[in-house]
Design an enzyme around this catalytic site. Structure first.
Site, mmCIF file in Angstrom:
data_model
loop_
_atom_site.group_PDB
_atom_site.id
_atom_site.type_symbol
_atom_site.label_atom_id
_atom_site.label_comp_id
_atom_site.label_asym_id
_atom_site.label_seq_id
_atom_site.Cartn_x
_atom_site.Cartn_y
_atom_site.Cartn_z
ATOM 1 N N TYR A 1 -17.534 16.060 -15.946
ATOM 2 C CA TYR A 1 -17.903 14.660 -15.757
ATOM 3 C C TYR A 1 -18.881 14.540 -14.589
ATOM 4 C CZ TYR A 1 -17.326 9.847 -14.101
ATOM 5 O OH TYR A 1 -17.547 8.578 -13.648
ATOM 6 N N LYS B 1 -9.020 6.210 -19.366
ATOM 7 C CA LYS B 1 -9.379 6.672 -20.700
ATOM 8 C C LYS B 1 -8.178 6.600 -21.642
ATOM 9 C CE LYS B 1 -13.397 7.619 -18.775
ATOM 10 N NZ LYS B 1 -13.155 7.567 -17.327
ATOM 11 N N ASP C 1 -8.586 19.071 -15.184
ATOM 12 C CA ASP C 1 -8.780 17.691 -15.602
ATOM 13 C C ASP C 1 -8.358 17.607 -17.067
ATOM 14 O OD1 ASP C 1 -9.783 15.239 -16.552
ATOM 15 O OD2 ASP C 1 -11.421 15.246 -15.104
ATOM 16 N N ARG D 1 0.819 -1.205 0.000
ATOM 17 C CA ARG D 1 0.000 0.000 0.000
ATOM 18 C C ARG D 1 0.857 1.260 0.000
ATOM 19 N NH1 ARG D 1 -2.307 -0.617 4.469
ATOM 20 N NH2 ARG D 1 -1.460 1.128 5.676
#
Length: 384
Positions: free
Chosen positions: A106, A204, A179, A53
Protein backbone atom coordinates in the site's frame (compact mmCIF):
# COMPACT_ATOMS: atom_id res chain seq x y z
CA UNK A 1 -19.68 -24.45 28.39
CA UNK A 2 -17.92 -24.01 25.03
CA UNK A 3 -14.99 -21.60 25.31
CA UNK A 4 -14.09 -18.99 22.71
CA UNK A 5 -10.96 -20.97 21.81
CA UNK A 6 -13.09 -23.97 20.82
CA UNK A 7 -15.57 -22.01 18.68
CA UNK A 8 -15.43 -21.70 14.91
CA UNK A 9 -14.48 -18.49 13.14
CA UNK A 10 -18.02 -17.39 12.26
CA UNK A 11 -19.15 -17.90 15.85
CA UNK A 12 -16.23 -15.87 17.19
CA UNK A 13 -16.95 -13.08 14.72
CA UNK A 14 -20.54 -12.85 15.97
CA UNK A 15 -20.08 -13.42 19.71
CA UNK A 16 -16.55 -12.53 20.92
CA UNK A 17 -16.71 -9.42 23.10
CA UNK A 18 -20.46 -9.18 22.56
CA UNK A 19 -21.99 -10.22 25.89
CA UNK A 20 -25.53 -8.94 26.33
CA UNK A 21 -26.05 -5.79 28.38
CA UNK A 22 -26.35 -6.88 32.05
CA UNK A 23 -28.69 -4.00 32.93
CA UNK A 24 -31.35 -4.44 30.26
CA UNK A 25 -30.54 -7.77 28.65
CA UNK A 26 -30.07 -6.04 25.28
CA UNK A 27 -28.49 -8.58 22.90
CA UNK A 28 -26.49 -5.86 21.17
CA UNK A 29 -24.16 -4.07 23.64
CA UNK A 30 -24.76 -0.31 23.80
CA UNK A 31 -22.44 2.30 22.32
CA UNK A 32 -20.63 4.08 25.14
CA UNK A 33 -20.15 7.70 24.17
CA UNK A 34 -19.01 9.01 27.53
CA UNK A 35 -15.60 10.70 27.56
CA UNK A 36 -15.11 10.29 31.31
CA UNK A 37 -16.12 7.85 34.06
CA UNK A 38 -17.18 8.41 37.68
CA UNK A 39 -14.71 7.06 40.23
CA UNK A 40 -15.48 5.33 43.52
CA UNK A 41 -13.17 7.60 45.47
CA UNK A 42 -9.89 8.96 44.12
CA UNK A 43 -8.32 6.26 41.96
CA UNK A 44 -11.29 3.93 42.44
CA UNK A 45 -11.83 3.06 38.77
CA UNK A 46 -14.75 0.90 37.67
CA UNK A 47 -13.36 -1.88 35.46
CA UNK A 48 -10.33 0.29 34.72
CA UNK A 49 -12.17 3.10 32.93
CA UNK A 50 -11.31 6.72 33.67
CA UNK A 51 -11.07 8.71 30.42
CA UNK A 52 -12.07 8.05 26.82
CA UNK A 53 -8.56 8.15 25.38
CA UNK A 54 -7.28 5.48 27.76
CA UNK A 55 -10.25 3.18 27.43
CA UNK A 56 -13.85 2.84 26.28
CA UNK A 57 -16.13 -0.20 26.72
CA UNK A 58 -17.19 -0.19 23.05
CA UNK A 59 -13.55 -0.12 21.94
CA UNK A 60 -12.71 -2.86 24.44
CA UNK A 61 -15.46 -5.05 22.95
CA UNK A 62 -14.04 -4.54 19.44
CA UNK A 63 -10.51 -5.35 20.62
CA UNK A 64 -11.74 -8.57 22.24
CA UNK A 65 -13.46 -9.48 18.97
CA UNK A 66 -10.36 -8.68 16.88
CA UNK A 67 -8.05 -10.74 19.09
CA UNK A 68 -10.44 -13.69 18.95
CA UNK A 69 -10.84 -13.80 15.18
CA UNK A 70 -7.07 -13.41 14.53
CA UNK A 71 -6.08 -15.86 17.26
CA UNK A 72 -4.03 -13.29 19.19
CA UNK A 73 -3.70 -12.50 22.86
CA UNK A 74 -4.00 -8.73 22.38
CA UNK A 75 -5.64 -6.32 19.93
CA UNK A 76 -5.56 -2.54 19.76
CA UNK A 77 -8.03 -0.48 17.74
CA UNK A 78 -6.87 2.77 16.14
CA UNK A 79 -8.35 5.74 14.30
CA UNK A 80 -6.91 4.49 10.99
CA UNK A 81 -4.72 1.77 9.55
CA UNK A 82 -1.81 4.19 9.22
CA UNK A 83 -2.22 5.26 12.85
CA UNK A 84 -1.89 1.59 13.82
CA UNK A 85 1.22 1.20 11.65
CA UNK A 86 2.77 4.38 13.06
CA UNK A 87 2.30 3.24 16.66
CA UNK A 88 3.81 -0.17 15.92
CA UNK A 89 6.80 1.27 14.07
CA UNK A 90 7.57 3.84 16.76
CA UNK A 91 7.24 1.21 19.47
CA UNK A 92 9.86 -0.95 17.77
CA UNK A 93 12.27 1.34 15.94
CA UNK A 94 15.04 3.72 16.91
CA UNK A 95 17.40 5.70 14.66
CA UNK A 96 19.65 3.28 12.80
CA UNK A 97 17.11 0.46 12.70
CA UNK A 98 15.86 -0.78 9.37
CA UNK A 99 12.61 -2.10 7.89
CA UNK A 100 12.69 -4.68 5.11
CA UNK A 101 9.55 -3.98 3.10
CA UNK A 102 7.78 -5.81 0.30
CA UNK A 103 8.06 -4.13 -3.10
CA UNK A 104 4.30 -4.33 -3.64
CA UNK A 105 2.62 -2.61 -0.71
CA UNK A 106 0.00 0.00 0.00
CA UNK A 107 1.36 3.39 -1.01
CA UNK A 108 0.55 4.91 2.39
CA UNK A 109 2.76 2.38 4.18
CA UNK A 110 5.69 3.18 1.91
CA UNK A 111 5.06 6.91 2.34
CA UNK A 112 4.98 6.62 6.14
CA UNK A 113 8.35 4.87 6.17
CA UNK A 114 10.09 6.78 3.39
CA UNK A 115 8.88 10.31 4.09
CA UNK A 116 7.99 10.40 7.79
CA UNK A 117 10.26 7.92 9.58
CA UNK A 118 13.29 7.89 7.26
CA UNK A 119 14.18 11.55 8.06
CA UNK A 120 14.37 10.48 11.73
CA UNK A 121 17.03 7.91 10.91
CA UNK A 122 15.01 4.78 10.12
CA UNK A 123 16.36 2.75 7.21
CA UNK A 124 14.21 1.20 4.47
CA UNK A 125 15.00 -1.54 1.98
CA UNK A 126 12.55 -3.01 -0.54
CA UNK A 127 12.55 -6.60 -1.80
CA UNK A 128 10.20 -9.04 -3.49
CA UNK A 129 8.81 -10.86 -0.45
CA UNK A 130 7.33 -13.62 -2.60
CA UNK A 131 10.91 -14.67 -3.45
CA UNK A 132 12.24 -16.15 -0.19
CA UNK A 133 15.75 -16.50 -1.65
CA UNK A 134 15.81 -12.75 -2.23
CA UNK A 135 14.59 -12.15 1.32
CA UNK A 136 17.19 -14.56 2.73
CA UNK A 137 19.96 -12.75 0.85
CA UNK A 138 18.73 -9.36 2.06
CA UNK A 139 18.66 -10.31 5.75
CA UNK A 140 22.04 -12.01 5.44
CA UNK A 141 23.52 -8.78 4.06
CA UNK A 142 22.10 -6.75 6.96
CA UNK A 143 19.64 -7.81 9.64
CA UNK A 144 16.50 -5.63 9.72
CA UNK A 145 14.54 -4.86 12.87
CA UNK A 146 11.24 -5.52 11.07
CA UNK A 147 10.27 -7.65 8.09
CA UNK A 148 6.99 -6.24 6.74
CA UNK A 149 4.83 -7.97 4.15
CA UNK A 150 1.38 -7.82 2.59
CA UNK A 151 0.01 -11.12 1.31
CA UNK A 152 -1.89 -10.99 -0.94
CA UNK A 153 -0.12 -7.76 -1.78
CA UNK A 154 -1.61 -4.47 -2.91
CA UNK A 155 -2.26 -4.23 -5.81
CA UNK A 156 -0.41 -7.00 -7.69
CA UNK A 157 -1.62 -9.79 -5.38
CA UNK A 158 1.73 -11.46 -4.87
CA UNK A 159 1.59 -14.35 -2.41
CA UNK A 160 4.29 -14.75 0.25
CA UNK A 161 4.95 -17.89 2.28
CA UNK A 162 4.26 -16.51 5.76
CA UNK A 163 5.73 -19.49 7.62
CA UNK A 164 8.88 -19.39 5.48
CA UNK A 165 9.23 -15.65 5.87
CA UNK A 166 8.76 -15.89 9.64
CA UNK A 167 11.51 -18.48 9.88
CA UNK A 168 13.94 -16.28 7.91
CA UNK A 169 13.10 -13.18 9.94
CA UNK A 170 13.34 -14.90 13.28
CA UNK A 171 16.76 -16.36 12.44
CA UNK A 172 18.18 -12.84 12.50
CA UNK A 173 16.04 -11.57 15.39
CA UNK A 174 13.64 -9.54 13.24
CA UNK A 175 9.98 -9.03 14.06
CA UNK A 176 7.71 -10.27 11.26
CA UNK A 177 4.67 -8.11 10.53
CA UNK A 178 1.91 -9.21 8.15
CA UNK A 179 -0.67 -6.82 6.74
CA UNK A 180 -3.72 -9.10 6.55
CA UNK A 181 -6.12 -6.50 5.19
CA UNK A 182 -6.76 -8.20 1.83
CA UNK A 183 -7.24 -11.75 3.14
CA UNK A 184 -8.78 -10.98 6.55
CA UNK A 185 -8.76 -13.64 9.29
CA UNK A 186 -11.75 -15.24 7.58
CA UNK A 187 -9.31 -16.54 4.95
CA UNK A 188 -5.84 -16.39 6.54
CA UNK A 189 -4.37 -16.45 10.07
CA UNK A 190 -0.80 -15.08 9.98
CA UNK A 191 -0.14 -15.46 13.71
CA UNK A 192 -0.80 -19.20 13.46
CA UNK A 193 1.76 -19.32 10.63
CA UNK A 194 4.51 -17.68 12.70
CA UNK A 195 4.00 -13.93 12.25
CA UNK A 196 4.55 -11.71 15.28
CA UNK A 197 2.07 -8.93 14.54
CA UNK A 198 -0.94 -8.60 12.24
CA UNK A 199 -1.91 -5.20 10.85
CA UNK A 200 -5.34 -4.26 9.49
CA UNK A 201 -6.95 -1.33 7.84
CA UNK A 202 -10.34 -2.11 9.38
CA UNK A 203 -11.74 0.46 6.96
CA UNK A 204 -11.69 -2.29 4.35
CA UNK A 205 -13.20 -5.77 4.74
CA UNK A 206 -13.57 -5.82 8.52
CA UNK A 207 -15.82 -2.76 8.51
CA UNK A 208 -17.05 -3.90 5.14
CA UNK A 209 -19.52 -1.14 4.29
CA UNK A 210 -17.35 1.87 3.32
CA UNK A 211 -18.72 3.90 6.22
CA UNK A 212 -16.00 3.83 8.89
CA UNK A 213 -12.23 4.49 8.97
CA UNK A 214 -10.10 2.47 11.36
CA UNK A 215 -7.05 0.32 11.93
CA UNK A 216 -5.92 -2.47 14.23
CA UNK A 217 -2.93 -4.41 15.50
CA UNK A 218 -3.21 -7.98 16.79
CA UNK A 219 -0.32 -9.75 18.52
CA UNK A 220 0.66 -12.25 21.17
CA UNK A 221 3.57 -10.60 23.01
CA UNK A 222 2.48 -9.08 26.33
CA UNK A 223 5.37 -6.61 26.66
CA UNK A 224 5.05 -5.30 23.11
CA UNK A 225 1.29 -4.95 23.51
CA UNK A 226 1.83 -2.89 26.66
CA UNK A 227 4.39 -0.70 24.90
CA UNK A 228 2.08 -0.05 21.92
CA UNK A 229 -0.83 0.55 24.28
CA UNK A 230 1.16 3.22 26.09
CA UNK A 231 1.96 4.97 22.79
CA UNK A 232 -1.68 4.80 21.79
CA UNK A 233 -2.68 6.42 25.07
CA UNK A 234 0.12 9.00 25.01
CA UNK A 235 -0.38 10.04 21.38
CA UNK A 236 -4.13 9.50 21.22
CA UNK A 237 -4.91 7.89 17.85
CA UNK A 238 -7.79 5.82 19.23
CA UNK A 239 -10.94 4.75 17.45
CA UNK A 240 -14.06 6.58 18.57
CA UNK A 241 -16.97 4.64 20.09
CA UNK A 242 -19.27 4.84 17.05
CA UNK A 243 -16.39 3.86 14.74
CA UNK A 244 -15.62 0.89 16.99
CA UNK A 245 -19.28 -0.15 17.05
CA UNK A 246 -19.63 0.06 13.26
CA UNK A 247 -16.49 -2.04 12.84
CA UNK A 248 -17.82 -4.65 15.27
CA UNK A 249 -21.09 -4.79 13.36
CA UNK A 250 -19.21 -5.31 10.10
CA UNK A 251 -17.08 -8.12 11.51
CA UNK A 252 -20.17 -10.11 12.47
CA UNK A 253 -20.91 -10.78 8.78
CA UNK A 254 -17.27 -11.12 7.68
CA UNK A 255 -17.37 -14.88 7.10
CA UNK A 256 -20.31 -14.82 4.71
CA UNK A 257 -19.16 -11.65 2.97
CA UNK A 258 -15.67 -13.00 2.26
CA UNK A 259 -17.19 -16.15 0.79
CA UNK A 260 -19.30 -14.08 -1.61
CA UNK A 261 -16.45 -11.67 -2.41
CA UNK A 262 -14.23 -14.63 -3.28
CA UNK A 263 -16.85 -16.33 -5.47
CA UNK A 264 -17.58 -13.14 -7.41
CA UNK A 265 -13.91 -12.24 -7.77
CA UNK A 266 -13.05 -15.63 -9.25
CA UNK A 267 -15.83 -15.22 -11.82
CA UNK A 268 -14.60 -11.74 -12.76
CA UNK A 269 -10.97 -12.90 -12.94
CA UNK A 270 -11.92 -15.84 -15.15
CA UNK A 271 -13.80 -13.54 -17.54
CA UNK A 272 -10.87 -11.14 -17.74
CA UNK A 273 -8.38 -13.96 -18.31
CA UNK A 274 -10.37 -15.04 -21.37
CA UNK A 275 -10.41 -11.57 -22.97
CA UNK A 276 -8.13 -10.70 -25.87
CA UNK A 277 -8.07 -7.10 -24.63
CA UNK A 278 -6.34 -8.13 -21.37
CA UNK A 279 -2.57 -8.56 -21.09
CA UNK A 280 -2.54 -10.17 -17.62
CA UNK A 281 -4.84 -10.93 -14.72
CA UNK A 282 -3.60 -10.89 -11.12
CA UNK A 283 -5.75 -13.13 -8.93
CA UNK A 284 -4.43 -15.97 -6.74
CA UNK A 285 -7.56 -18.04 -7.34
CA UNK A 286 -6.54 -18.58 -10.97
CA UNK A 287 -4.34 -21.61 -11.63
CA UNK A 288 -2.24 -19.41 -13.89
CA UNK A 289 -1.24 -17.24 -10.92
CA UNK A 290 2.35 -18.06 -9.82
CA UNK A 291 1.28 -18.07 -6.16
CA UNK A 292 -1.87 -20.15 -6.64
CA UNK A 293 -0.64 -23.36 -5.02
CA UNK A 294 0.81 -21.51 -2.02
CA UNK A 295 -2.35 -19.44 -1.60
CA UNK A 296 -4.44 -22.62 -1.69
CA UNK A 297 -2.36 -24.04 1.19
CA UNK A 298 -2.11 -20.86 3.23
CA UNK A 299 -5.59 -19.44 2.72
CA UNK A 300 -9.11 -20.86 2.86
CA UNK A 301 -10.26 -18.61 0.00
CA UNK A 302 -8.70 -16.18 -2.45
CA UNK A 303 -10.38 -12.89 -1.58
CA UNK A 304 -12.23 -10.17 -3.43
CA UNK A 305 -9.46 -8.17 -5.15
CA UNK A 306 -8.66 -8.66 -8.84
CA UNK A 307 -6.04 -6.58 -10.64
CA UNK A 308 -5.75 -6.53 -14.39
CA UNK A 309 -3.16 -5.23 -16.83
CA UNK A 310 -4.58 -3.78 -20.02
CA UNK A 311 -2.68 -3.19 -23.24
CA UNK A 312 -1.43 0.26 -22.19
CA UNK A 313 -1.80 2.98 -19.60
CA UNK A 314 -4.29 4.74 -21.84
CA UNK A 315 -6.39 1.58 -22.16
CA UNK A 316 -6.26 1.09 -18.40
CA UNK A 317 -7.52 4.61 -17.77
CA UNK A 318 -10.32 4.19 -20.31
CA UNK A 319 -11.38 0.90 -18.72
CA UNK A 320 -11.40 2.41 -15.20
CA UNK A 321 -13.55 5.29 -16.41
CA UNK A 322 -15.96 3.08 -18.36
CA UNK A 323 -17.42 0.83 -15.67
CA UNK A 324 -20.91 1.56 -14.37
CA UNK A 325 -21.66 -0.84 -11.52
CA UNK A 326 -18.00 -0.74 -10.43
CA UNK A 327 -17.69 2.81 -9.06
CA UNK A 328 -14.45 4.73 -9.64
CA UNK A 329 -13.16 5.37 -6.13
CA UNK A 330 -10.25 4.73 -3.80
CA UNK A 331 -10.36 2.13 -1.01
CA UNK A 332 -11.70 -1.41 -1.20
CA UNK A 333 -13.42 -4.16 0.76
CA UNK A 334 -16.94 -2.79 0.91
CA UNK A 335 -20.06 -4.65 -0.17
CA UNK A 336 -20.17 -2.46 -3.28
CA UNK A 337 -17.78 -2.96 -6.18
CA UNK A 338 -15.11 -0.34 -6.83
CA UNK A 339 -12.56 0.25 -9.59
CA UNK A 340 -9.28 2.05 -8.95
CA UNK A 341 -6.39 3.22 -11.13
CA UNK A 342 -3.47 2.78 -8.67
CA UNK A 343 -0.81 4.78 -10.50
CA UNK A 344 -2.81 8.01 -10.18
CA UNK A 345 -4.91 7.17 -7.13
CA UNK A 346 -3.98 4.90 -4.20
CA UNK A 347 -0.32 4.47 -5.19
CA UNK A 348 0.49 7.88 -6.64
CA UNK A 349 2.87 8.50 -3.73
CA UNK A 350 5.19 5.66 -4.86
CA UNK A 351 5.60 6.73 -8.48
CA UNK A 352 9.24 6.50 -9.45
CA UNK A 353 10.16 4.18 -6.56
CA UNK A 354 10.75 0.43 -6.30
CA UNK A 355 7.12 0.11 -5.18
CA UNK A 356 5.63 1.89 -8.22
CA UNK A 357 2.61 0.25 -9.87
CA UNK A 358 2.69 -0.31 -13.65
CA UNK A 359 0.60 2.28 -15.49
CA UNK A 360 -1.40 -0.39 -17.32
CA UNK A 361 -2.80 -1.90 -14.10
CA UNK A 362 -6.35 -1.43 -12.81
CA UNK A 363 -7.51 -2.78 -9.44
CA UNK A 364 -11.02 -4.10 -8.94
CA UNK A 365 -12.59 -4.51 -5.50
CA UNK A 366 -15.29 -7.03 -6.33
CA UNK A 367 -18.37 -6.60 -4.18
CA UNK A 368 -21.26 -8.87 -3.27
CA UNK A 369 -23.68 -7.81 -6.03
CA UNK A 370 -25.25 -10.30 -8.42
CA UNK A 371 -22.38 -11.85 -10.30
CA UNK A 372 -24.10 -11.63 -13.70
CA UNK A 373 -24.38 -7.85 -13.30
CA UNK A 374 -20.70 -7.58 -12.42
CA UNK A 375 -19.65 -9.65 -15.41
CA UNK A 376 -21.84 -7.62 -17.74
CA UNK A 377 -20.28 -4.41 -16.47
CA UNK A 378 -16.75 -5.70 -17.00
CA UNK A 379 -17.62 -6.85 -20.50
CA UNK A 380 -19.10 -3.52 -21.53
CA UNK A 381 -16.13 -1.66 -20.06
CA UNK A 382 -13.72 -3.84 -22.03
CA UNK A 383 -15.67 -3.09 -25.20
CA UNK A 384 -15.64 0.64 -24.55
Amino acid sequence: MTTDAARGFASLAVHAGQDFDPTTGAVIPPVHFSTTYAQDGIGGLRNGYEYGRSGNPTRTALQTQLAAIEGGAHALSFASGLAAEDALLRALLKPGDEVLLGNDVYGGTYRLLARVLAPWGVGLRVVDMSDLDEVRAAVAERAPRIVWVETPSNPLLRITDIAGLAAIGHEVGALVVVDNTFATPALQRPLALGADVVVHSTTKYLGGHSDVVGGALVLGDDALAEQIGFLQFAVGAVSGPLDAWLTTRGIKTLAVRMQRHSENALAVASLLEGSSRVARVYYPGLESHPGHALAARQMSGFGGIVSVALESGEAARRFAESTQLFQLAESLGGVESLVNYPDAMTHASVRGTDAAVPVEVVRLSVGIESVDDLLADVEQALTR
